[in-house]
Scaffold this active site. Structure first.
Site, PDB file in Angstrom:
ATOM      1  CE  LYS A  98      -2.212   1.834   3.805  1.00  0.00           C
ATOM      2  NZ  LYS A  98      -2.178   3.168   3.796  1.00  0.00           N
ATOM      3  CB  THR A 128     -10.826   4.431  12.364  1.00  0.00           C
ATOM      4  OG1 THR A 128      -9.557   4.682  11.898  1.00  0.00           O
ATOM      5  CG2 THR A 128     -11.525   3.061  11.813  1.00  0.00           C
ATOM      6  NE  ARG A 187       2.568   1.684  13.304  1.00  0.00           N
ATOM      7  CZ  ARG A 187       1.890   2.366  13.938  1.00  0.00           C
ATOM      8  NH1 ARG A 187       2.419   3.276  14.682  1.00  0.00           N
ATOM      9  NH2 ARG A 187       0.713   2.379  13.595  1.00  0.00           N
ATOM     10  CD  GLN A 201      -3.911   1.035  13.873  1.00  0.00           C
ATOM     11  OE1 GLN A 201      -5.057   1.499  14.262  1.00  0.00           O
ATOM     12  NE2 GLN A 201      -3.655   1.237  12.650  1.00  0.00           N
ATOM     13  CG  ASP A 258     -12.134  17.353  -6.511  1.00  0.00           C
ATOM     14  OD1 ASP A 258     -13.215  18.093  -6.884  1.00  0.00           O
ATOM     15  OD2 ASP A 258     -11.028  17.558  -6.221  1.00  0.00           O
ATOM     16  CB  ILE A 259     -16.712  17.812  -8.898  1.00  0.00           C
ATOM     17  CG1 ILE A 259     -15.506  18.013  -9.922  1.00  0.00           C
ATOM     18  CG2 ILE A 259     -17.068  19.077  -8.229  1.00  0.00           C
ATOM     19  CD1 ILE A 259     -15.729  19.243 -10.812  1.00  0.00           C
ATOM     20  N   PRO A 260     -17.322  14.760  -9.501  1.00  0.00           N
ATOM     21  CG  PRO A 260     -19.644  14.075  -9.623  1.00  0.00           C
ATOM     22  CD  PRO A 260     -18.869  15.157  -9.174  1.00  0.00           C
ATOM     23  NE  ARG A 320      -0.012  -2.728  15.720  1.00  0.00           N
ATOM     24  CZ  ARG A 320      -0.344  -2.228  14.395  1.00  0.00           C
ATOM     25  NH1 ARG A 320      -0.583  -2.672  13.434  1.00  0.00           N
ATOM     26  NH2 ARG A 320       0.338  -1.106  14.112  1.00  0.00           N
ATOM     27  CG  ASP A 323      -4.839   4.547   1.502  1.00  0.00           C
ATOM     28  OD1 ASP A 323      -6.121   4.980   1.434  1.00  0.00           O
ATOM     29  OD2 ASP A 323      -4.318   4.414   2.707  1.00  0.00           O
ATOM     30  CG  LEU A 324      -3.184   8.282  -3.855  1.00  0.00           C
ATOM     31  CD1 LEU A 324      -2.722   9.046  -5.080  1.00  0.00           C
ATOM     32  CD2 LEU A 324      -2.161   9.124  -2.750  1.00  0.00           C
ATOM     33  CE  LYS A 325      -7.881   6.759   3.821  1.00  0.00           C
ATOM     34  NZ  LYS A 325      -6.660   6.591   3.684  1.00  0.00           N
TER      35      LYS A 325
HETATM   36  O1  C5P Z   1       1.524   0.332  11.221  1.00  0.00           O
HETATM   37  P1  C5P Z   1      -0.043  -0.073  10.989  1.00  0.00           P
HETATM   38  O2  C5P Z   1      -0.172  -1.522  10.969  1.00  0.00           O
HETATM   39  O3  C5P Z   1      -0.821   0.538  12.209  1.00  0.00           O
HETATM   40  O4  C5P Z   1      -0.442   0.590   9.795  1.00  0.00           O
HETATM   41  C1  C5P Z   1      -1.703   0.547   9.371  1.00  0.00           C
HETATM   42  C2  C5P Z   1      -1.975   1.252   7.861  1.00  0.00           C
HETATM   43  O5  C5P Z   1      -3.453   1.363   7.667  1.00  0.00           O
HETATM   44  C3  C5P Z   1      -1.415   2.789   7.906  1.00  0.00           C
HETATM   45  O6  C5P Z   1      -1.000   3.246   6.448  1.00  0.00           O
HETATM   46  C4  C5P Z   1      -2.584   3.621   8.490  1.00  0.00           C
HETATM   47  O7  C5P Z   1      -2.678   5.070   7.930  1.00  0.00           O
HETATM   48  C5  C5P Z   1      -3.851   2.853   7.744  1.00  0.00           C
HETATM   49  N1  C5P Z   1      -4.951   3.053   8.392  1.00  0.00           N
HETATM   50  C6  C5P Z   1      -5.450   2.861   9.552  1.00  0.00           C
HETATM   51  N2  C5P Z   1      -6.565   3.055  10.103  1.00  0.00           N
HETATM   52  C7  C5P Z   1      -7.462   3.335   9.547  1.00  0.00           C
HETATM   53  C8  C5P Z   1      -7.049   3.629   7.973  1.00  0.00           C
HETATM   54  C9  C5P Z   1      -5.859   3.440   7.682  1.00  0.00           C
HETATM   55  O8  C5P Z   1      -4.530   2.337  10.311  1.00  0.00           O
HETATM   56  N3  C5P Z   1      -8.600   3.428   9.824  1.00  0.00           N
END
Ligand code: C5P
Length: 235
Positions: free
Chosen positions: A35, A121, A212, A191, A67-69, A182, A62-64
């Site tokens: 990603k 989140t 991580r 997290q 904007d307008i369509p 995790r 992952d650029l989310k």
């Molecule tokens: O290092 P880690 O496992 O926490 O990375 C999680 C990845 O997912 C990061 O790139 C983080 O920006 C992304 N992410 C997240 N929680 C979200 C959406 C995206 O941790 N709700």
């Protein structure tokens, strides 16, 4: 267009190209996808994405987009031209925006998966009220996921807490992409609401975004294998 069977998407969150490529050299496309988010893309640009694709990796860009369509559709076409495997747009951009993205991708010979972002989140109930959204975060997630599904998107990003409710609310083929994963042996870091890889899979996740626990490991491949073994043991 997918070359990998892996459900694991490794989040490449690095401030520069060198440490990112040092990690990538230790990974293989069979074992994981990658990603690339806003930080790395803004620093390193499309060339970095092509570099990863050139090494055979499926890339989730992952650029989310939001904007307008017309603008989102054009951005999605540009992302597809890069040969990436998955891209995403904010579902709150609305049905016409999502449909425009889907329609432009349908014209591509090898189209990326198109995924919706529902409620970030980082937003709590009070934040939603401040921007004028009624209902709980979960109500909003479900509403936006149904909207994404109706617009023909391939899935949504969701937290491990939302996976089970979403799985029950959407069609089986609708992909659920879950960060906040995790393994029991990894530090949770910042997290808060996490799930193990096995629980995320049991709850219906299709792809797990893991940063991580792999990227900060001395032996990333060993950690990937551990996660893969955990997933393989889920009936
Ligand atoms: O290092 P880690 O496992 O926490 O990375 C999680 C990845 O997912 C990061 O790139 C983080 O920006 C992304 N992410 C997240 N929680 C979200 C959406 C995206 O941790 N709700």
């Amino acid at each position: 267009m997918s070359r990998s069977e892996s459900r694991i998407i490794v989040a490449l969150d690095f401030p520069a190209e060198e440490p990112a490529l040092q990690l990538v050299e230790q990974l293989t496309p069979e074992r994981c996808r990658l990603k690339v988010g806003k930080e790395m893309f803004t620093r390193l640009g499309p060339g970095f994405v092509r570099e990863l694709s050139g090494r055979g990796f499926d890339v989730f860009l992952d650029l989310k987009f939001h904007d307008i369509p017309n603008t989102v559709a054009a951005a999605c076409r540009a992302a597809a031209d890069l040969g990436v495997w998955m891209i995403n747009v904010h579902a709150s951009g609305g049905p016409r925006m999502m449909e425009a993205a889907r329609e432009v991708l349908a014209q591509q010979p090898e189209r990326p998966l198109l995924i919706g972002v529902t409620i970030l989140t980082s937003l709590a109930q009070a934040d939603l009220e401040a921007i004028g959204y009624a209902g709980s975060p979960q109500d909003n997630v479900l509403r936006l996921a149904r909207l994404a599904e109706a617009a023909g998107l391939d899935g949504v990003v969701c937290s491990p807490q939302e996976t089970q409710a979403l799985r029950a609310a959407v069609q089986p083929g609708f992909r659920l992409v879950t960060p906040g994963v995790r393994p029991l042996w990894a530090a949770t870091g910042d997290q808060k609401r996490v799930a193990t890889p096995a629980d995320a899979l049991r709850n219906g996740a299709d792809y797990l975004v893991i940063g991580r626990p792999v990227t900060a490991a001395a032996d990333p491949l060993e950690k990937l294998d551990l996660i893969q073994q955990e997933l393989a043991a889920v009936p």
